[in-house]
Design a protein around this motif. Structure first.
Motif, PDB file in Angstrom:
ATOM      1  N   GLU A  16      31.888  46.268  39.843  1.00  0.00           N
ATOM      2  CA  GLU A  16      30.972  45.138  39.960  1.00  0.00           C
ATOM      3  C   GLU A  16      31.638  43.811  39.596  1.00  0.00           C
ATOM      4  OE1 GLU A  16      27.169  45.907  38.144  1.00  0.00           O
ATOM      5  OE2 GLU A  16      27.211  47.994  38.806  1.00  0.00           O
ATOM      6  N   THR A  17      32.925  43.824  39.410  1.00  0.00           N
ATOM      7  CA  THR A  17      33.675  42.607  39.124  1.00  0.00           C
ATOM      8  C   THR A  17      34.389  42.170  40.394  1.00  0.00           C
ATOM      9  OG1 THR A  17      34.050  43.371  36.850  1.00  0.00           O
ATOM     10  CG2 THR A  17      35.485  41.610  37.665  1.00  0.00           C
ATOM     11  N   ASP A  18      34.361  40.894  40.674  1.00  0.00           N
ATOM     12  CA  ASP A  18      35.095  40.367  41.823  1.00  0.00           C
ATOM     13  C   ASP A  18      36.528  40.120  41.370  1.00  0.00           C
ATOM     14  OD1 ASP A  18      36.091  39.149  44.067  1.00  0.00           O
ATOM     15  OD2 ASP A  18      34.669  37.477  44.063  1.00  0.00           O
ATOM     16  N   TRP A  19      37.438  40.977  41.805  1.00  0.00           N
ATOM     17  CA  TRP A  19      38.821  40.937  41.351  1.00  0.00           C
ATOM     18  C   TRP A  19      39.707  40.019  42.174  1.00  0.00           C
ATOM     19  CZ3 TRP A  19      39.241  42.611  36.719  1.00  0.00           C
ATOM     20  CH2 TRP A  19      38.414  43.646  36.267  1.00  0.00           C
ATOM     21  N   ARG A  20      39.209  39.539  43.289  1.00  0.00           N
ATOM     22  CA  ARG A  20      40.057  38.722  44.163  1.00  0.00           C
ATOM     23  C   ARG A  20      40.608  37.513  43.413  1.00  0.00           C
ATOM     24  NH1 ARG A  20      35.812  38.103  48.825  1.00  0.00           N
ATOM     25  NH2 ARG A  20      34.621  37.849  46.937  1.00  0.00           N
ATOM     26  N   ARG A  46      42.324  37.329  40.793  1.00  0.00           N
ATOM     27  CA  ARG A  46      42.396  37.436  39.338  1.00  0.00           C
ATOM     28  C   ARG A  46      43.585  38.287  38.929  1.00  0.00           C
ATOM     29  NH1 ARG A  46      36.646  38.995  36.946  1.00  0.00           N
ATOM     30  NH2 ARG A  46      37.898  38.849  35.060  1.00  0.00           N
ATOM     31  N   GLN A  89      37.581  51.150  49.832  1.00  0.00           N
ATOM     32  CA  GLN A  89      37.279  50.048  48.917  1.00  0.00           C
ATOM     33  C   GLN A  89      38.169  50.134  47.670  1.00  0.00           C
ATOM     34  OE1 GLN A  89      33.115  51.039  48.839  1.00  0.00           O
ATOM     35  NE2 GLN A  89      32.568  49.224  50.028  1.00  0.00           N
ATOM     36  N   HIS A 109      45.883  45.569  45.295  1.00  0.00           N
ATOM     37  CA  HIS A 109      45.981  44.378  44.434  1.00  0.00           C
ATOM     38  C   HIS A 109      46.763  44.712  43.159  1.00  0.00           C
ATOM     39  CE1 HIS A 109      43.524  40.844  42.507  1.00  0.00           C
ATOM     40  NE2 HIS A 109      44.771  40.810  42.153  1.00  0.00           N
ATOM     41  N   TRP A 132      40.988  42.779  55.420  1.00  0.00           N
ATOM     42  CA  TRP A 132      40.818  41.921  54.240  1.00  0.00           C
ATOM     43  C   TRP A 132      41.899  42.203  53.205  1.00  0.00           C
ATOM     44  CZ3 TRP A 132      38.600  37.526  53.761  1.00  0.00           C
ATOM     45  CH2 TRP A 132      37.501  37.194  54.560  1.00  0.00           C
ATOM     46  N   GLU A 143      44.143  39.172  51.981  1.00  0.00           N
ATOM     47  CA  GLU A 143      44.081  38.739  50.584  1.00  0.00           C
ATOM     48  C   GLU A 143      45.441  38.808  49.888  1.00  0.00           C
ATOM     49  OE1 GLU A 143      39.574  40.376  49.652  1.00  0.00           O
ATOM     50  OE2 GLU A 143      41.315  41.632  49.220  1.00  0.00           O
TER      51      GLU A 143
END
Length: 185
Positions: free
Chosen positions: A13-17, A19, A74, A81, A127, A131
């Motif tokens: 539930e964390t947006d890691w993009r 980071r 996902q 990343h 994506w 990214e």
């Protein structure tokens, strides 16, 4: 893997993009190593993928492979990343190409919904590349391009129409005929 609720929330539930990923992230995402070892092996398989779909079950047929496959893709996006942040170009490339292969192989059952999930997976893969493009070395980018070209063939909506027709239209017609035979008049 199974996660404690707080770990699952932290990871998914964390947006890691964009980071910097921390050690906790690395410990949690590494719990998928076994799954990705199998995924990579499956991506290298030379035999035709058979999901064991029984179309005679009709529209109520369960397709339990679709959601887990999309989930793994996902997770692959997150792993890529992490891997690139930690200088693991080869692992990132292999996870990306394995995720694409599983997405492409989903449509082998000829079902429209499987083809749509394949499209969704391909979008996630796109994506992941976009990214992280700046983090891939030129050599790894060439290998990814070669891997994309060598990936299993993409399933199409046109290819899924006969199977989808059989699964829905023909199945209902056969059911109606069965009910008529069982209940004459």
């Amino acid at each position: 893997p199974k996660f404690e609720p707080e770990d699952s929330q932290y990871l998914f539930e964390t947006d890691w993009r964009g980071r910097r990923l921390d050690d906790r992230f690395g410990r949690l995402i590494s719990k998928y190593d076994g799954s990705f070892n199998l995924l990579r092996k499956a991506a290298q398989a030379q035999v035709q993928c058979d999901w064991g779909v029984d179309l005679n079950e009709g529209p109520p047929m369960l397709m339990p492979r679709l959601a887990p496959a999309k989930h793994l893709v996902q997770v692959a996006r997150m792993r890529i990343h992490w891997q690139l942040q930690n200088g693991q170009q080869t692992e990132a490339r292999d996870d990306l190409l394995a995720a694409l292969a599983v997405g492409r192989n989903l449509s082998r059952d000829g079902l429209g919904i499987s083809t749509l999930v394949q499209f969704s997976i391909e979008e996630l893969i796109s994506w992941a590349v976009a990214e992280n493009f700046f983090q891939f070395s030129p050599e790894t980018l060439r290998q990814i391009a070669d891997g994309l070209d060598a990936a299993p063939a993409r399933g199409t909506v046109a290819e899924s129409i006969p199977t989808t027709k059989y699964l829905f239209c023909d199945w209902y017609i056969n059911k109606i005929e069965q009910f008529r035979r069982e209940n004459p008049g």
